[in-house]
Design a protein around this motif. Structure first.
Motif, PDB file in Angstrom:
ATOM      1  N   VAL A  57      27.168   1.933   0.388  1.00 22.97           N
ATOM      2  CA  VAL A  57      27.559   3.278   0.836  1.00 22.97           C
ATOM      3  C   VAL A  57      26.616   4.330   0.251  1.00 22.97           C
ATOM      4  N   ALA A  58      26.355   4.225  -1.054  1.00 26.19           N
ATOM      5  CA  ALA A  58      25.451   5.180  -1.705  1.00 26.19           C
ATOM      6  C   ALA A  58      24.057   5.108  -1.086  1.00 26.19           C
ATOM      7  N   ASN A  59      23.579   3.900  -0.831  1.00 30.03           N
ATOM      8  CA  ASN A  59      22.270   3.740  -0.198  1.00 30.03           C
ATOM      9  C   ASN A  59      22.250   4.320   1.209  1.00 30.03           C
ATOM     10  N   LEU A  60      23.343   4.133   1.944  1.00 32.87           N
ATOM     11  CA  LEU A  60      23.388   4.593   3.332  1.00 32.87           C
ATOM     12  C   LEU A  60      23.283   6.103   3.421  1.00 32.87           C
ATOM     13  N   VAL A  61      24.075   6.810   2.630  1.00 29.40           N
ATOM     14  CA  VAL A  61      24.031   8.275   2.711  1.00 29.40           C
ATOM     15  C   VAL A  61      22.702   8.805   2.183  1.00 29.40           C
ATOM     16  N   ALA A  62      22.153   8.152   1.150  1.00 34.63           N
ATOM     17  CA  ALA A  62      20.830   8.556   0.663  1.00 34.63           C
ATOM     18  C   ALA A  62      19.773   8.297   1.730  1.00 34.63           C
ATOM     19  N   ALA A  63      19.905   7.165   2.428  1.00 36.10           N
ATOM     20  CA  ALA A  63      18.943   6.824   3.477  1.00 36.10           C
ATOM     21  C   ALA A  63      18.946   7.849   4.597  1.00 36.10           C
ATOM     22  N   VAL A  64      20.118   8.368   4.935  1.00 37.14           N
ATOM     23  CA  VAL A  64      20.196   9.400   5.981  1.00 37.14           C
ATOM     24  C   VAL A  64      19.397  10.629   5.553  1.00 37.14           C
ATOM     25  N   GLY A  65      19.565  11.031   4.294  1.00 38.12           N
ATOM     26  CA  GLY A  65      18.803  12.172   3.790  1.00 38.12           C
ATOM     27  C   GLY A  65      17.306  11.903   3.774  1.00 38.12           C
ATOM     28  N   PHE A  66      16.922  10.713   3.334  1.00 32.89           N
ATOM     29  CA  PHE A  66      15.505  10.375   3.296  1.00 32.89           C
ATOM     30  C   PHE A  66      14.907  10.299   4.701  1.00 32.89           C
ATOM     31  N   ALA A  67      15.719   9.830   5.658  1.00 29.88           N
ATOM     32  CA  ALA A  67      15.239   9.719   7.034  1.00 29.88           C
ATOM     33  C   ALA A  67      14.855  11.084   7.590  1.00 29.88           C
ATOM     34  N   VAL A  68      15.571  12.108   7.140  1.00 36.36           N
ATOM     35  CA  VAL A  68      15.313  13.465   7.633  1.00 36.36           C
ATOM     36  C   VAL A  68      14.240  14.176   6.809  1.00 36.36           C
ATOM     37  N   GLY A  87       0.750  -1.241   0.000  1.00 33.39           N
ATOM     38  CA  GLY A  87       0.000   0.000   0.000  1.00 33.39           C
ATOM     39  C   GLY A  87       0.779   1.289   0.000  1.00 33.39           C
ATOM     40  N   LEU A  88       2.115   1.246  -0.125  1.00 32.14           N
ATOM     41  CA  LEU A  88       2.888   2.483  -0.148  1.00 32.14           C
ATOM     42  C   LEU A  88       2.765   3.164  -1.505  1.00 32.14           C
ATOM     43  N   SER A  89       2.805   4.497  -1.499  1.00 27.97           N
ATOM     44  CA  SER A  89       2.821   5.247  -2.752  1.00 27.97           C
ATOM     45  C   SER A  89       4.168   5.050  -3.437  1.00 27.97           C
ATOM     46  N   PRO A  90       4.257   5.328  -4.751  1.00 31.66           N
ATOM     47  CA  PRO A  90       5.533   5.143  -5.448  1.00 31.66           C
ATOM     48  C   PRO A  90       6.700   5.895  -4.816  1.00 31.66           C
ATOM     49  N   VAL A  91       6.499   7.154  -4.410  1.00 32.83           N
ATOM     50  CA  VAL A  91       7.598   7.921  -3.819  1.00 32.83           C
ATOM     51  C   VAL A  91       7.969   7.352  -2.453  1.00 32.83           C
ATOM     52  N   ALA A  92       6.963   7.049  -1.629  1.00 34.80           N
ATOM     53  CA  ALA A  92       7.241   6.471  -0.310  1.00 34.80           C
ATOM     54  C   ALA A  92       7.911   5.109  -0.443  1.00 34.80           C
ATOM     55  N   ALA A  93       7.476   4.327  -1.441  1.00 33.08           N
ATOM     56  CA  ALA A  93       8.092   3.014  -1.661  1.00 33.08           C
ATOM     57  C   ALA A  93       9.545   3.172  -2.083  1.00 33.08           C
ATOM     58  N   ASN A  94       9.835   4.183  -2.889  1.00 32.95           N
ATOM     59  CA  ASN A  94      11.201   4.397  -3.370  1.00 32.95           C
ATOM     60  C   ASN A  94      12.140   4.749  -2.222  1.00 32.95           C
ATOM     61  N   VAL A  95      11.760   5.721  -1.399  1.00 38.46           N
ATOM     62  CA  VAL A  95      12.648   6.142  -0.318  1.00 38.46           C
ATOM     63  C   VAL A  95      12.715   5.068   0.773  1.00 38.46           C
ATOM     64  N   THR A  96      11.599   4.399   1.050  1.00 36.00           N
ATOM     65  CA  THR A  96      11.601   3.312   2.037  1.00 36.00           C
ATOM     66  C   THR A  96      12.476   2.170   1.563  1.00 36.00           C
ATOM     67  N   ASN A  97      12.415   1.890   0.273  1.00 34.95           N
ATOM     68  CA  ASN A  97      13.252   0.837  -0.313  1.00 34.95           C
ATOM     69  C   ASN A  97      14.737   1.161  -0.142  1.00 34.95           C
ATOM     70  N   THR A  98      15.109   2.397  -0.380  1.00 39.17           N
ATOM     71  CA  THR A  98      16.514   2.795  -0.226  1.00 39.17           C
ATOM     72  C   THR A  98      16.989   2.586   1.206  1.00 39.17           C
ATOM     73  N   VAL A  99      16.154   2.978   2.166  1.00 36.77           N
ATOM     74  CA  VAL A  99      16.513   2.802   3.577  1.00 36.77           C
ATOM     75  C   VAL A  99      16.644   1.314   3.904  1.00 36.77           C
ATOM     76  N   ALA A 100      15.683   0.517   3.470  1.00 37.63           N
ATOM     77  CA  ALA A 100      15.682  -0.913   3.799  1.00 37.63           C
ATOM     78  C   ALA A 100      16.851  -1.644   3.163  1.00 37.63           C
ATOM     79  N   MET A 101      17.213  -1.253   1.932  1.00 39.94           N
ATOM     80  CA  MET A 101      18.262  -1.980   1.214  1.00 39.94           C
ATOM     81  C   MET A 101      19.665  -1.713   1.761  1.00 39.94           C
ATOM     82  N   VAL A 102      19.789  -0.781   2.695  1.00 43.61           N
ATOM     83  CA  VAL A 102      21.061  -0.644   3.416  1.00 43.61           C
ATOM     84  C   VAL A 102      21.391  -1.964   4.106  1.00 43.61           C
ATOM     85  N   GLY A 103      20.343  -2.681   4.481  1.00 38.58           N
ATOM     86  CA  GLY A 103      20.530  -3.967   5.137  1.00 38.58           C
ATOM     87  C   GLY A 103      21.280  -4.981   4.302  1.00 38.58           C
TER      88      GLY A 103
END
Length: 245
Positions: A181-192, A38-54
């Motif tokens: 690394v790229a995902n991690l720094v992007a995830a920090v930005g998305f988190a904020v 049920g996530l929107s495309p934008v929310a799914a994109n940024v959530t995906n980036t954060v999750a894929m740091v794993g």
């Protein structure tokens, strides 16, 4: 989200972690899974980036020695991957929707073709390491990884195999680390600044860590030529899916 959604995302995260490390195509599993709950495309994109740091965390925990063996040049590549990931995340947050996605299928298809032709291209280059060109390619692919990410691993792998003398095994390790690394720094930005769905991100990241950890030993079992061709064919499939969706 329901408990069923959480369980679904953990399982999807695991398979995304395995697929992401082996082929660089984690988002073809994880992104649709986030849309499915049920996530929107934008929310799914940024959530995906954060999750894929794993994926990177799990893979690094099972391949830290191989990553460290890269030497001092790894520091340079890491810095450029971080800068590129930051820039890509910034573009996603401020640019008009879809402004970059139109070229994504062509980028993934080109990288897949490069993987197919990799032995021939390396022969034409005389087998030389093109260090500066590779560093620049790390920066460019990290921008894409921070922006959207689907197929970024394929592009990273193609660049590593063509511009350096690394084996498929070593190139896969580097791809996972630098994209992480790229995902991690992007995830920090998305988190904020981004609309991260934290429940979905945590659930998927749990599975992704386990999947990423399973990746390095799995890659060792697959003959390099077969792995390269399978990744290229999967990349063509992803390019087609991105074009049609």
């Amino acid at each position: 989200m329901s408990l069923l959604d959480v369980g679904f995302l953990v399982v999807a995260g695991f398979f995304a972690g395995v697929v992401g490390f082996v082929t660089g195509l984690a988002s073809i599993v994880s992104y649709p899974a986030l849309l499915a709950v049920g996530l929107s495309p934008v929310a799914a994109n940024v959530t995906n980036t954060v999750a894929m740091v794993g994926v990177g965390v799990g893979a690094l925990s099972n391949s830290a020695r191989e990553v460290a063996a890269t030497g001092r040049k790894l520091v340079r590549w890491t810095v450029w991957a971080a800068v590129g990931g930051t820039l890509g995340a910034t573009i996603l947050l401020v640019a008009p929707a879809g402004s970059f996605e139109t070229v994504v299928p062509f980028m993934v298809a080109f990288a897949s073709l490069a993987l197919i032709l990799q032995p021939r291209i390396r022969a034409l280059s005389g087998g030389r390491d093109l260090s500066r060109t590779y560093t620049f390619s790390v920066f460019l692919v990290a921008i894409y990884g921070g922006y959207f990410g689907a197929g970024a691993g394929v592009i990273f792998l193609a660049a590593s195999l063509i511009l350096t003398s690394e084996s498929v095994w070593r190139a896969t390790i580097l791809k996972s680390f630098l994209l992480g690394v790229a995902n991690l720094v992007a995830a920090v930005g998305f988190a904020v600044f981004g609309p991260v769905h934290w429940g979905a991100a945590v659930a998927m990241a749990v599975g992704a860590v386990a999947g990423g950890w399973c990746g390095p030993p799995l890659v060792k079992l697959v003959p390099p030529t077969i792995l390269r061709i399978v990744i290229a064919l999967a990349g063509f499939g992803l390019a087609g899916w991105l074009w049609l969706r």
